[in-house]
Design a protein around this motif. Structure first.
Motif, short mmCIF file in Angstrom:
data_model
loop_
_atom_site.label_atom_id
_atom_site.label_comp_id
_atom_site.label_asym_id
_atom_site.label_seq_id
_atom_site.Cartn_x
_atom_site.Cartn_y
_atom_site.Cartn_z
N GLY A 99 0.81 -1.21 0.00
CA GLY A 99 0.00 0.00 0.00
C GLY A 99 0.85 1.26 0.00
N ALA A 100 1.96 1.24 0.75
CA ALA A 100 2.87 2.38 0.78
C ALA A 100 3.52 2.57 -0.59
CB ALA A 100 3.94 2.17 1.85
N PHE A 101 3.89 1.47 -1.27
CA PHE A 101 4.48 1.58 -2.61
C PHE A 101 3.50 2.24 -3.57
CE2 PHE A 101 6.86 -2.69 -1.71
CZ PHE A 101 7.64 -2.05 -0.76
N LEU A 102 2.22 1.86 -3.44
CA LEU A 102 1.21 2.44 -4.32
C LEU A 102 1.08 3.94 -4.08
CD1 LEU A 102 -0.88 1.64 -6.47
CD2 LEU A 102 -2.52 1.28 -4.63
N VAL A 103 1.13 4.35 -2.83
CA VAL A 103 1.07 5.78 -2.50
C VAL A 103 2.26 6.52 -3.10
CG1 VAL A 103 1.20 7.45 -0.60
CG2 VAL A 103 -0.28 5.45 -0.40
N VAL A 104 3.44 5.91 -3.08
CA VAL A 104 4.62 6.52 -3.68
C VAL A 104 4.39 6.78 -5.17
CG1 VAL A 104 7.06 6.18 -4.27
CG2 VAL A 104 6.23 5.55 -2.01
N GLY A 105 3.82 5.79 -5.86
CA GLY A 105 3.52 5.97 -7.27
C GLY A 105 2.58 7.14 -7.52
N VAL A 106 1.55 7.25 -6.69
CA VAL A 106 0.59 8.35 -6.83
C VAL A 106 1.29 9.69 -6.59
CG1 VAL A 106 -1.49 9.40 -5.85
CG2 VAL A 106 -1.40 6.93 -6.23
N LEU A 107 2.18 9.74 -5.60
CA LEU A 107 2.91 10.98 -5.31
C LEU A 107 3.83 11.36 -6.46
CD1 LEU A 107 3.81 10.47 -1.52
CD2 LEU A 107 2.18 12.11 -2.49
N ILE A 108 4.49 10.39 -7.07
CA ILE A 108 5.35 10.69 -8.22
C ILE A 108 4.52 11.21 -9.38
CG2 ILE A 108 6.92 9.70 -9.93
CD1 ILE A 108 7.85 7.73 -7.78
N LEU A 109 3.37 10.59 -9.62
CA LEU A 109 2.46 11.09 -10.65
C LEU A 109 2.04 12.53 -10.36
CD1 LEU A 109 0.01 8.14 -11.45
CD2 LEU A 109 1.28 9.49 -13.13
N ALA A 110 1.69 12.78 -9.09
CA ALA A 110 1.25 14.12 -8.70
C ALA A 110 2.36 15.14 -8.87
CB ALA A 110 0.76 14.10 -7.25
N THR A 111 3.61 14.72 -8.67
CA THR A 111 4.74 15.63 -8.82
C THR A 111 4.83 16.17 -10.24
OG1 THR A 111 5.97 14.43 -7.12
CG2 THR A 111 7.24 15.88 -8.55
N GLY A 112 4.54 15.31 -11.22
CA GLY A 112 4.56 15.77 -12.60
C GLY A 112 3.38 16.64 -12.96
N LEU A 113 2.26 16.43 -12.28
CA LEU A 113 1.05 17.17 -12.61
C LEU A 113 0.88 18.45 -11.80
CD1 LEU A 113 -1.41 14.12 -12.82
CD2 LEU A 113 -0.37 15.37 -14.72
N ILE A 114 1.44 18.46 -10.57
CA ILE A 114 1.25 19.60 -9.67
C ILE A 114 2.62 20.20 -9.35
CG2 ILE A 114 0.27 20.36 -7.48
CD1 ILE A 114 -1.37 17.76 -7.46
N PRO A 115 3.01 21.28 -10.00
CA PRO A 115 4.33 21.87 -9.75
C PRO A 115 4.59 22.21 -8.29
CG PRO A 115 3.30 22.84 -11.70
CD PRO A 115 2.26 21.99 -11.04
N ALA A 116 3.52 22.58 -7.55
CA ALA A 116 3.71 22.97 -6.15
C ALA A 116 4.26 21.81 -5.32
CB ALA A 116 2.39 23.46 -5.56
N LEU A 117 3.91 20.57 -5.68
CA LEU A 117 4.41 19.43 -4.92
C LEU A 117 5.91 19.27 -5.13
CD1 LEU A 117 3.78 17.09 -3.06
CD2 LEU A 117 3.20 15.71 -5.06
N GLY A 118 6.35 19.43 -6.38
CA GLY A 118 7.78 19.38 -6.65
C GLY A 118 8.51 20.50 -5.94
N ASP A 119 7.88 21.69 -5.89
CA ASP A 119 8.50 22.81 -5.18
C ASP A 119 8.62 22.52 -3.69
OD1 ASP A 119 8.62 24.16 -7.57
OD2 ASP A 119 6.79 25.32 -7.23
#
Length: 404
Positions: A99-119
């Protein structure tokens, strides 16, 4: 006229094969150790190794064909080392880890879509992120010496081959150390007549695990794994490609690696990302004199990884047959350079040194509260110390600046 064409193709194809061989053999032991540490059995670990290799192998081919630049991907080796460190404190079991691995994947996806997360990740000061990584890696980097103390006759040949190869065949030092370890294991198995465990298989296997979402696992595994993967793999991967004159398509790369991580997670894959060190093998002059054709090296690497994926069952079975601590010693050797670089990044700036030291010792000690492991608390302690001692939450990290 055909000879130059063959020569121009042979160089990138060969470079891609070398990239895959070096990338795979130098760190698969770390990946298997990390998956086993958080609850995977032999079959689940083999499935995870297969899922990771296939997803990033396919991802490399897709990105290289689409953008015609040598973008290579890899599993998160520092992330796997973090799993080893977190294993003793992880009480959620294998489904919670998935489940934690799956969350990591979602966060990486979000990083590409949401610049504020990368910031936001970029706001973590580089010395704090590096100190956390160094503390996590310390556990595995001690393994060669611990193995030497317990089983010197088995460990000395591996250390000697690695040391000599590091001097004269640097690129092949870790693969040669692994080959030596396999020979040592073969002799050990033959002498002691060790039998293959019932749960092991010589064939590639895939095992589905339904993810469970546990708060302590998400905070203690997913968040540190995401931070380590971004700070120690994705951002340096961009910098390596930039040093060879290539601009990484950031959002597509995050989409491919995030999607690959989400797809691979239920089968045991912890995280895939941009390659950092091995990226130079496909992007440098070894891949040909013409930079515009080096993308062929990336495709060659992706295909080679798919071939190597077939060895996942064999390699995990060998880890089960190996004397305790011997392959962990190889993993420690594989991480020594990363550990040294993390220490340099952590303690290079005097004004942040105390905060970095607190981060390092917190991660190394494996401090645990409420079932949440030391990697997360290391970041928390480091950020608090940095704000109190450094006068603020910090400016964008050097790594973030490089990514921009």
């Amino acid at each position: 006229m055909t000879t130059p064409a063959r020569t121009s193709l042979s160089e990138p194809i060969t470079a891609g094969v070398v990239t895959a061989l070096v990338g795979f053999t130098s760190s698969f032991v770390v990946v298997v150790a990390g998956l086993r540490a958080v609850g995977a059995d032999a079959g689940q670990a083999a499935s995870g190794l297969l899922a990771l290799t296939v997803t990033f192998g396919v991802g490399i081919i897709v990105l290289c064909l689409r953008y015609r630049i040598p973008i290579t991907l890899a599993w998160s080796t520092p992330g796997a080392a973090m799993l080893v460190a977190a294993g003793a404190d992880h009480h959620g079991g294998w489904p919670a880890a998935v489940g934690a691995f799956l969350v990591v994947g979602v966060l990486i996806l979000a990083t590409g879509l949401i610049p504020a997360l990368g910031d936001l990740i970029g706001r973590i000061p580089t010395p704090i992120a590096q100190a956390m990584l160094a503390g996590v890696l310390l556990v595995l980097c001690l393994a060669p010496m611990e193995s030497l103390a317990v089983q010197p006759l088995l460990t000395i040949p591996i250390l000697l081959v690695w040391l000599v190869a590091t001097r004269w065949l640097t690129r092949w030092a870790l693969p040669l150390a692994l080959v030596t370890a396999l020979v040592v294991i073969g002799i050990y198995v033959g002498v002691h007549e060790v039998s293959v465990p019932a749960t092991s298989s010589w064939w590639p296997q895939i095992a589905w695990t339904t993810p469970e979402f546990d708060a302590s696992s998400i905070i203690g595994l997913a968040i540190p794994l995401y931070v380590v993967t971004m700070a120690s793999q994705n951002v340096p991967g961009v910098a390596v490609l930039k040093s060879f004159g290539y601009e990484t398509p950031w959002r597509p790369a995050m989409f491919v690696t995030g999607t690959g991580t989400v797809i691979g997670a239920p089968f045991g894959g912890h995280a895939i990302n941009l390659a950092a060190l091995s990226a130079a093998l496909a992007a440098g002059e070894e891949a040909g004199a013409d930079p515009a054709r080096r993308w062929i090296a990336g495709v060659s690497a992706g295909i080679s990884y798919l071939v190597l994926a077939a060895l996942s069952g064999v390699l995990v079975t060998i880890t089960d047959l190996a004397p305790h601590g011997l392959l962990e010693a190889v993993a420690g050797l594989a991480l020594l350079a990363t550990f040294a670089n993390a220490l340099l990044g952590a303690f290079g700036r005097p004004e942040v040194r105390v905060a970095a030291a607190l981060t390092f010792v917190t991660a190394a000690a494996g401090v645990t509260f409420w079932g949440i492991g030391g990697a997360f608390w290391a970041i928390v302690v480091g950020l608090i110390a940095h704000m109190v001692l450094g006068g603020g939450p910090g400016s964008p990290s050097r790594a973030s600046a490089e990514a921009e």
